[in-house]
Design an enzyme around this catalytic site. Structure first.
Site, short mmCIF file in Angstrom:
data_model
loop_
_atom_site.label_atom_id
_atom_site.label_comp_id
_atom_site.label_asym_id
_atom_site.label_seq_id
_atom_site.Cartn_x
_atom_site.Cartn_y
_atom_site.Cartn_z
N GLU A 25 32.69 -35.31 17.55
CA GLU A 25 32.80 -36.32 18.18
C GLU A 25 33.49 -36.05 19.47
O GLU A 25 33.86 -36.89 20.24
CB GLU A 25 33.63 -37.42 17.38
CG GLU A 25 33.28 -37.69 15.94
CD GLU A 25 33.30 -39.11 15.47
OE1 GLU A 25 33.64 -39.88 16.26
OE2 GLU A 25 32.95 -39.37 14.29
N1 CAA Z 1 30.54 -47.12 26.14
C1 CAA Z 1 29.42 -47.67 26.75
N2 CAA Z 1 28.81 -47.20 27.51
C2 CAA Z 1 28.73 -45.99 28.06
C3 CAA Z 1 29.71 -45.14 27.65
C4 CAA Z 1 30.75 -45.89 26.75
N3 CAA Z 1 31.71 -45.17 26.31
N4 CAA Z 1 29.69 -43.88 28.21
C5 CAA Z 1 28.56 -44.06 28.89
N5 CAA Z 1 27.93 -45.26 28.75
C6 CAA Z 1 26.80 -45.61 29.64
C7 CAA Z 1 27.27 -45.54 31.02
O1 CAA Z 1 27.68 -46.76 31.33
C8 CAA Z 1 25.69 -45.29 31.50
O2 CAA Z 1 24.87 -46.49 31.50
P1 CAA Z 1 24.33 -46.75 33.20
O3 CAA Z 1 23.44 -45.97 33.27
O4 CAA Z 1 23.73 -48.22 32.61
O5 CAA Z 1 25.46 -46.87 34.15
C9 CAA Z 1 24.84 -44.39 30.60
O6 CAA Z 1 25.69 -44.66 29.11
C10 CAA Z 1 25.02 -43.10 30.62
O7 CAA Z 1 26.35 -42.61 31.10
P2 CAA Z 1 26.72 -41.19 31.65
O8 CAA Z 1 26.00 -40.91 33.02
O9 CAA Z 1 28.26 -41.13 31.75
O10 CAA Z 1 26.34 -40.26 30.66
P3 CAA Z 1 26.07 -38.49 30.57
O11 CAA Z 1 24.56 -38.30 30.23
O12 CAA Z 1 26.97 -38.04 31.86
O13 CAA Z 1 27.08 -38.19 29.16
C11 CAA Z 1 28.99 -37.83 28.17
C12 CAA Z 1 28.36 -38.60 29.24
C13 CAA Z 1 30.37 -38.64 27.96
C14 CAA Z 1 29.34 -36.36 28.47
C15 CAA Z 1 28.27 -37.99 26.80
O14 CAA Z 1 27.30 -37.08 26.72
C16 CAA Z 1 29.14 -37.53 25.62
O15 CAA Z 1 30.09 -38.29 24.98
N6 CAA Z 1 28.80 -36.28 25.05
C17 CAA Z 1 29.51 -35.81 23.84
C18 CAA Z 1 28.55 -36.05 22.71
C19 CAA Z 1 29.48 -36.38 21.31
O16 CAA Z 1 30.64 -36.93 21.41
N7 CAA Z 1 29.03 -36.06 20.33
C20 CAA Z 1 29.30 -36.41 18.99
C21 CAA Z 1 28.37 -36.11 17.81
S1 CAA Z 1 28.58 -37.23 16.55
C22 CAA Z 1 29.80 -36.44 15.64
O17 CAA Z 1 30.54 -35.46 16.01
C23 CAA Z 1 30.45 -36.88 14.46
C24 CAA Z 1 30.67 -35.98 13.18
O18 CAA Z 1 29.85 -35.47 12.86
C25 CAA Z 1 32.04 -35.68 12.93
#
Ligand code: CAA
Length: 384
Positions: free
Chosen positions: A368
């Site tokens: 996550e």
């Molecule tokens: N809520 C709502 N919208 C969001 C948001 C949030 N928390 N975070 C980002 N956004 C939106 C942004 O506002 C943006 O929108 P706009 O273009 O309209 O402004 C859009 O999403 C893109 O945002 P970013 O430019 O910040 O995106 P990014 O490509 O830089 O990525 C990141 C951000 C935080 C690194 C993201 O890629 C991330 O969370 N990576 C980790 C992935 C992850 O957690 N994977 C887990 C897999 S599931 C799992 O593990 C379950 C399991 O099995 C246990």
């Protein structure tokens, strides 16, 4: 009273759920955790027992067969189940936070009625398919495609590390309708396991949480009816990020439960194990380790509960969820490692549970969102 939690924030409902789930988990789940870790068998009987007392749909409204609890109560349930068996804890957390709640938050009324009752009652298990071989931390690089053909979307791609992969029947799948649009092309779908073209691929052999099912999901011309689009086209990335904001509190709670289990083992052992003519707890070298564990666990618990309380209050909680997940997962690893040290040679042996707890703890720093990604999220909130 002696032995009572000094935690002041719980209301009556939350305290009741804590007591109920703690007693249930210690009696029904904990005794077989070691055997499940060893066999890597999916703990179906734990799921059935959790379903029977309503744990598979805690934060879901009663109209969809949930228990309609607040987020704090749900988080406490994850903590208590994970204290007994962390593999069962993650099955429950993923099923609920990222497997079911997105349908409740973003689904149409028809989708909610069709899918949520089976999930909230535990008749079916839910999963969340975002990660791919080349889209892990960089979730925007989803390469699975969805192409509209008539009244169906045709999905093609491979997902990996999918929790509940071989057990779930309902999946939230993230696919791109237009890869040139980056995150704006990512779209969420509700996908049923029985759909032709859907198959479960390789099962991971893991260091910890071994009884949970972690698999590839293969989508090969998998035709999804248009009404299974979740939210709108291009909204999938936001749906995934919103789901993960909540999910991370659950992983924090899982880590907290693991840390508490390790701490309890260390305290019990230190009080009874005698060396140099007295219990080893009477040596500061040991008692200070126990005190350090207590400090970290208390802080982790407050961070995790507070993130959930903010969610209940309808306030922003993404930063707090990321902080709680990071701190609690680091705590789980540190406490489990130190618990092994307190138990010495016995701690390293499979005869005692602390080596399993360390293996289970490690993943909470990774899934996550790794703790490095959590820092990107936290810094993003601070600097926006
Ligand atoms: N809520 C709502 N919208 C969001 C948001 C949030 N928390 N975070 C980002 N956004 C939106 C942004 O506002 C943006 O929108 P706009 O273009 O309209 O402004 C859009 O999403 C893109 O945002 P970013 O430019 O910040 O995106 P990014 O490509 O830089 O990525 C990141 C951000 C935080 C690194 C993201 O890629 C991330 O969370 N990576 C980790 C992935 C992850 O957690 N994977 C887990 C897999 S599931 C799992 O593990 C379950 C399991 O099995 C246990």
């Amino acid at each position: 009273k002696k032995g009572e939690k000094t935690m002041l924030v719980l209301n009556n409902e939350q305290a009741d759920i804590q007591k109920l789930v703690r007693e249930f988990a210690q009696k029904e789940i904990a005794p077989r955790a070691a055997a499940y870790d060893h066999s890597e068998e999916f703990p179906w009987d734990n799921i059935k027992k959790m379903a029977a007392i309503g744990l598979m749909g805690l934060p879901i409204p009663e109209q969809y067969e949930g228990m309609e609890t607040d987020a704090v109560s749900y988080i406490i349930a994850i903590e208590e189940i994970s204290k007994a068996c962390a593999a069962t804890g993650v099955i429950l957390a993923v099923h609920t936070s990222v497997g079911t709640l997105p349908i409740y938050y973003f689904g149409t009324e028809a989708q909610k009625q069709k899918y949520i009752p089976d999930l909230a009652s535990g008749r079916k298990i839910g999963a969340f398919a975002l990660t791919e071989p080349n889209a892990g931390s960089d979730a925007s690089k989803v390469a699975t495609t969805a192409t509209l053909e008539g009244d169906h979307y045709v999905l093609n791609g491979t997902k990996c590390f999918i929790t509940n992969g071989a057990a779930a029947e309902t999946f939230i799948v993230l696919a791109s309708i237009d890869r040139s649009k980056g995150t704006k092309g990512i779209t969420a779908f509700i996908v049923e396991k029985a759909t032709p073209g859907f198959s479960v691929g390789k099962k991971e052999e893991k260091m910890g949480i071994r009884a949970s099912s972690t698999t590839e999901i293969i989508l090969d011309n998998c035709r999804i009816p248009q009404e299974n689009l979740l939210g709108k086209e291009g909204e999938g990335f936001k749906i995934a990020m919103t789901a993960l904001d909540s999910g991370r509190i659950g992983i924090g709670a899982q880590a907290l439960g693991i840390a508490e289990a390790a701490y309890q083992e260390a305290v019990k052992y230190a009080k009874t194990r005698e060396q140099f003519g007295k219990p080893i707890a009477s040596f500061q070298a040991i008692s200070f380790m126990l005190a350090d564990m207590a400090i970290q666990i208390e802080a982790a618990r407050l961070l995790v509960y507070n993130a959930a309380a903010l969610k209940d209050a309808g306030r922003p909680f993404g930063k707090e969820a990321a902080i709680a997940k990071t701190f609690a997962s680091d705590t789980a690893v540190k406490v489990a490692l130190d618990a092994i040290q307190v138990l010495g040679g016995y701690g390293y042996s499979r005869e005692y549970p602390v080596e399993r707890l360390l293996r289970d703890a490690k993943i909470t720093q990774i899934y996550e969102g790794t703790n490095q990604i959590q820092r990107i999220v936290i810094a993003g909130h601070i600097l926006k």
